[in-house]
Enzyme design. Structure first.
Site, PDB file in Angstrom:
ATOM      1  N   ASP A 118      14.550  10.413   7.404  1.00  0.00           N
ATOM      2  CA  ASP A 118      13.907  11.214   6.350  1.00  0.00           C
ATOM      3  C   ASP A 118      13.728  12.669   6.775  1.00  0.00           C
ATOM      4  O   ASP A 118      13.875  13.581   5.963  1.00  0.00           O
ATOM      5  CB  ASP A 118      12.504  10.652   6.029  1.00  0.00           C
ATOM      6  CG  ASP A 118      12.560   9.466   5.079  1.00  0.00           C
ATOM      7  OD1 ASP A 118      13.663   9.114   4.625  1.00  0.00           O
ATOM      8  OD2 ASP A 118      11.487   8.879   4.817  1.00  0.00           O
ATOM      9  N   HIS A 160       4.028  16.077   1.869  1.00  0.00           N
ATOM     10  CA  HIS A 160       3.810  14.925   2.765  1.00  0.00           C
ATOM     11  C   HIS A 160       3.492  15.309   4.214  1.00  0.00           C
ATOM     12  O   HIS A 160       3.004  14.461   4.968  1.00  0.00           O
ATOM     13  CB  HIS A 160       5.045  14.014   2.782  1.00  0.00           C
ATOM     14  CG  HIS A 160       5.385  13.413   1.459  1.00  0.00           C
ATOM     15  ND1 HIS A 160       4.493  12.664   0.730  1.00  0.00           N
ATOM     16  CD2 HIS A 160       6.532  13.451   0.714  1.00  0.00           C
ATOM     17  CE1 HIS A 160       5.070  12.262  -0.403  1.00  0.00           C
ATOM     18  NE2 HIS A 160       6.308  12.734  -0.435  1.00  0.00           N
ATOM     19  N   GLY A 168       8.428  12.308   4.954  1.00  0.00           N
ATOM     20  CA  GLY A 168       9.048  12.389   3.625  1.00  0.00           C
ATOM     21  C   GLY A 168       9.708  13.724   3.314  1.00  0.00           C
ATOM     22  O   GLY A 168       9.371  14.347   2.294  1.00  0.00           O
ATOM     23  N   ASP A 195       4.672  15.511  -8.749  1.00  0.00           N
ATOM     24  CA  ASP A 195       5.819  14.891  -8.067  1.00  0.00           C
ATOM     25  C   ASP A 195       5.661  13.370  -8.237  1.00  0.00           C
ATOM     26  O   ASP A 195       4.535  12.871  -8.292  1.00  0.00           O
ATOM     27  CB  ASP A 195       5.703  15.273  -6.586  1.00  0.00           C
ATOM     28  CG  ASP A 195       6.891  14.920  -5.735  1.00  0.00           C
ATOM     29  OD1 ASP A 195       7.597  15.848  -5.307  1.00  0.00           O
ATOM     30  OD2 ASP A 195       7.090  13.715  -5.451  1.00  0.00           O
ATOM     31  N   ASP A 286      11.086  15.257  -9.209  1.00  0.00           N
ATOM     32  CA  ASP A 286      11.616  13.896  -9.098  1.00  0.00           C
ATOM     33  C   ASP A 286      10.938  12.949 -10.081  1.00  0.00           C
ATOM     34  O   ASP A 286      11.292  11.769 -10.171  1.00  0.00           O
ATOM     35  CB  ASP A 286      11.528  13.381  -7.647  1.00  0.00           C
ATOM     36  CG  ASP A 286      10.170  13.608  -7.018  1.00  0.00           C
ATOM     37  OD1 ASP A 286       9.228  14.021  -7.727  1.00  0.00           O
ATOM     38  OD2 ASP A 286      10.034  13.378  -5.799  1.00  0.00           O
TER      39      ASP A 286
HETATM   40  F1  V1D Z   1      17.892   7.779   0.587  1.00  0.00           F
HETATM   41  C1  V1D Z   1      17.853   8.455   1.736  1.00  0.00           C
HETATM   42  C2  V1D Z   1      19.010   8.829   2.357  1.00  0.00           C
HETATM   43  C3  V1D Z   1      18.941   9.551   3.532  1.00  0.00           C
HETATM   44  C4  V1D Z   1      17.704   9.856   4.043  1.00  0.00           C
HETATM   45  C5  V1D Z   1      16.549   9.461   3.389  1.00  0.00           C
HETATM   46  C6  V1D Z   1      16.590   8.766   2.218  1.00  0.00           C
HETATM   47  C7  V1D Z   1      15.377   8.374   1.523  1.00  0.00           C
HETATM   48  C8  V1D Z   1      15.191   7.969   0.228  1.00  0.00           C
HETATM   49  N1  V1D Z   1      13.867   7.693   0.052  1.00  0.00           N
HETATM   50  N2  V1D Z   1      14.158   8.367   2.085  1.00  0.00           N
HETATM   51  C9  V1D Z   1      13.286   7.988   1.193  1.00  0.00           C
HETATM   52  C10 V1D Z   1      11.820   7.880   1.444  1.00  0.00           C
HETATM   53  N3  V1D Z   1      11.612   7.257   2.718  1.00  0.00           N
HETATM   54  C11 V1D Z   1      11.384   5.974   2.899  1.00  0.00           C
HETATM   55  C12 V1D Z   1      11.368   5.559   4.346  1.00  0.00           C
HETATM   56  C13 V1D Z   1      11.744   4.192   4.641  1.00  0.00           C
HETATM   57  N4  V1D Z   1      10.492   4.007   5.377  1.00  0.00           N
HETATM   58  C14 V1D Z   1      10.522   3.703   6.740  1.00  0.00           C
HETATM   59  C15 V1D Z   1      10.080   5.368   4.989  1.00  0.00           C
HETATM   60  O1  V1D Z   1      11.245   5.215   1.949  1.00  0.00           O
HETATM   61  C16 V1D Z   1      11.145   9.238   1.478  1.00  0.00           C
HETATM   62  C17 V1D Z   1      10.988   9.862   0.145  1.00  0.00           C
HETATM   63  C18 V1D Z   1      10.433  11.274   0.289  1.00  0.00           C
HETATM   64  C19 V1D Z   1      10.073  11.909  -1.025  1.00  0.00           C
HETATM   65  C20 V1D Z   1       9.734  13.355  -0.834  1.00  0.00           C
HETATM   66  C21 V1D Z   1       9.164  14.064  -2.044  1.00  0.00           C
HETATM   67  O2  V1D Z   1      10.010  13.920  -3.150  1.00  0.00           O
HETATM   68  O3  V1D Z   1       7.912  13.563  -2.412  1.00  0.00           O
HETATM   69  C22 V1D Z   1       9.039  15.543  -1.726  1.00  0.00           C
HETATM   70  N5  V1D Z   1       8.045  16.265  -2.097  1.00  0.00           N
HETATM   71  O4  V1D Z   1       8.204  17.521  -1.643  1.00  0.00           O
HETATM   72  C23 V1D Z   1       9.315  17.584  -0.995  1.00  0.00           C
HETATM   73  C24 V1D Z   1       9.871  16.339  -1.026  1.00  0.00           C
HETATM   74 CA    CA Z   2       2.409  13.118  -7.225  1.00  0.00          CA
END
Ligand code: V1D
Ligand code: CA
Length: 476
Positions: A118, A160, A168, A195, A286
């Site tokens: 991430d 985050h 995140g 968001d 998003d």
């Molecule tokens: F799909 C992916 C491909 C490559 C790297 C990361 C991702 C991905 C998608 N969704 N990572 C996520 C989320 N992470 C997890 C991890 C798995 N667990 C161990 C944690 O589900 C993170 C989503 C972050 C969202 C960020 C945001 O949109 O809220 C943001 N706000 O401000 C900036 C970004």
């Molecule tokens: Ca929110």
């Protein structure tokens, strides 16, 4: 949809002395913060976070000629010292020193600071952080300087990041840094987060204080399986901060009508009870339909309606970006929201002079129709119950907390000393004066005054002499 739903023609404001310093009779003053370099950073080919969306956004903003209605700044990068106002020094030092080449050497630190898929180490990571955080801090300072009513930084809103770790896609928390600046002048700051993810980093930073109330609308799964897993109704703050944290957890599929109605219903009650002196709005895109990581069905119009609603309060406002992974829609959304903030109508057809025009096909329009909706799992009964629970909680807020002067005096003194020093530098470099001109607001119609005149107004650079950094003005 009911056509009055999106009616923005009237301000519908009750007179309120806390907002009286915003000049309601004349045009609002908008400042826009953008650094052209920001779009060149890359998290990685497979990574959903694409800073290029910020170049797309700025392109549409300029092609619609919205930049002509704002003061445009290329703000200074945040310094190590700025970032350490919230983050621990060892984390900032790590971010500064680590590179894709030497990351092996830093594996221990990388683990403890949550470097991961991430939040990967990429080329220019620290510059990236300094740029987006510098813009939010500069924007907050502008609001405290009383020469701007609304500030916009679409590169910010990285909600985050924690004081001691990345999370995140967020490395440093520009929102917390900006709110810290606002709190030096404004007694109560309201943070609103639309968001689709829970604004956990900002919530955590202000969990124990009543000086900043945090409100996040987000998708939430009881089993913790939607990132970041927090944001249930039960998280309400602790100690002095108890009840000054509000979460609005939602299921997949929220549609325009139910989202905007719930947003207005909740956020009006928050505003009436908390009476904020400044508002920070994280406008993560998003939550739009078709987002790659989202799951709501919001149109750009509905998302923008939330922004319009808050803007119409006429309280000093900082608008930030956030998530958003269908990058053409992110650019459409934030360009449209910029038009709302500057009170301009923009044509439905995207401007052909936009540099990235070809990427907006096949329709080349600002509000493309939303096809293939996700089923709305939020029933009317769910939403009614949620609204009721939220209002019950808000009823327990016993009036807007007041702030004792002693809580400020040290900070204010530091701020003025720093700003005197900065002022000397600014005069040398002919950079605009952004020292706080707003006096600390203590309550309705009460201000902390540093002695008799003592504004030192005569020492301030005249508005007309200030030099804005105009971004790519010539090219449009
Ligand atoms: F799909 C992916 C491909 C490559 C790297 C990361 C991702 C991905 C998608 N969704 N990572 C996520 C989320 N992470 C997890 C991890 C798995 N667990 C161990 C944690 O589900 C993170 C989503 C972050 C969202 C960020 C945001 O949109 O809220 C943001 N706000 O401000 C900036 C970004
Ligand atoms: Ca929110």
């Amino acid at each position: 949809m009911d056509s009055t739903f999106f009616d923005s023609s009237c301000y519908n404001l009750r007179p309120q002395s806390v907002t009286s310093h915003v000049r309601s009779h004349c045009k609002k003053r908008i400042s826009y913060f953008h650094n052209n370099e920001i779009g060149n950073f890359q998290f990685g080919v497979q990574h959903p976070m694409k800073p290029l969306r910020l170049s797309y956004t700025n392109d549409l903003v300029c092609a619609y000629r919205l930049h002509e209605k704002m003061r445009v700044f290329c703000p200074p990068k945040a310094t190590d010292h700025d970032l350490m106002e919230f983050h621990i020094p060892s984390y900032i030092t790590f971010l500064k020193n680590v590179t894709p080449e030497n990351s092996e050497q830093y594996s221990f630190d990388a683990d403890r600071f949550n470097i991961s898929e991430d939040c990967p180490i990429f080329r220019g990571l620290y510059d990236f952080c300094q740029i987006y955080a510098g813009a939010s801090v500069a924007a907050a300072l502008r609001l405290t300087s009383e020469d701007t009513d609304i500030c916009i930084n679409w590169s910010g809103g990285l909600h985050h990041a924690k004081h001691n770790e990345a999370s995140g896609f967020c490395f440093v928390n520009d929102i917390v840094l900006a709110i810290q600046q606002l709190l030096r002048v404004f007694p109560r700051v309201l943070y609103i987060d639309i968001d689709i993810h829970h604004g956990d980093g900002v919530q955590e930073a202000f969990y124990e204080t009543d000086r900043c109330m945090t409100v996040s609308f987000h998708k939430y799964k009881e089993n913790g399986k939607y990132f970041p897993g927090t944001g249930g109704l039960g998280e309400i703050g602790i100690g002095l901060g108890k009840r000054y944290c509000l979460n609005v957890p939602l299921k997949d599929g929220m549609d325009d009508e139910s989202y905007v109605a719930l947003f207005k219903d909740v956020i009006s009650d928050v505003k009436d009870r908390y009476q904020p002196n400044a508002v920070v709005l994280q406008s993560g895109a998003d939550s739009l339909g078709k987002d790659k990581l989202g799951g709501f069905n919001l149109s750009i119009k509905a998302h923008g309606e939330c922004v319009r609603f808050v803007k119409n309060w006429q309280i000093p406002l900082l608008v930030l970006g956030g998530g958003g992974y269908k990058i053409e829609n992110v650019a459409r959304c934030w360009a449209y929201e910029t038009s709302i903030l500057v009170d301009a109508e923009v044509p439905e057809a995207l401007p052909k002079n936009a540099q990235f025009y070809n990427f907006f096909g096949p329709d080349y329009s600002l509000h493309p129709p939303l096809v293939r909706r996700i089923e709305n799992l939020n029933t009317k009964a769910d939403l009614q119950k949620l609204s009721q629970q939220v209002h019950e909680r808000l009823r327990l807020l016993d009036g807007a907390p007041s702030v004792q002067l002693h809580e400020f005096s040290k900070d204010l003194q530091d701020l003025w000393e720093e700003s005197e020093e900065e002022m000397r530098d600014y005069q040398e470099d002919a950079i605009p004066d952004i020292r706080p001109r707003r006096r600390l607001m203590l309550g309705e119609n009460e201000f902390y005054d540093r002695g008799s005149d003592h504004d030192n107004d005569d020492q301030l650079v005249d508005e007309d002499q200030t030099m804005d950094y105009v971004v790519d003005n010539e090219s449009y």
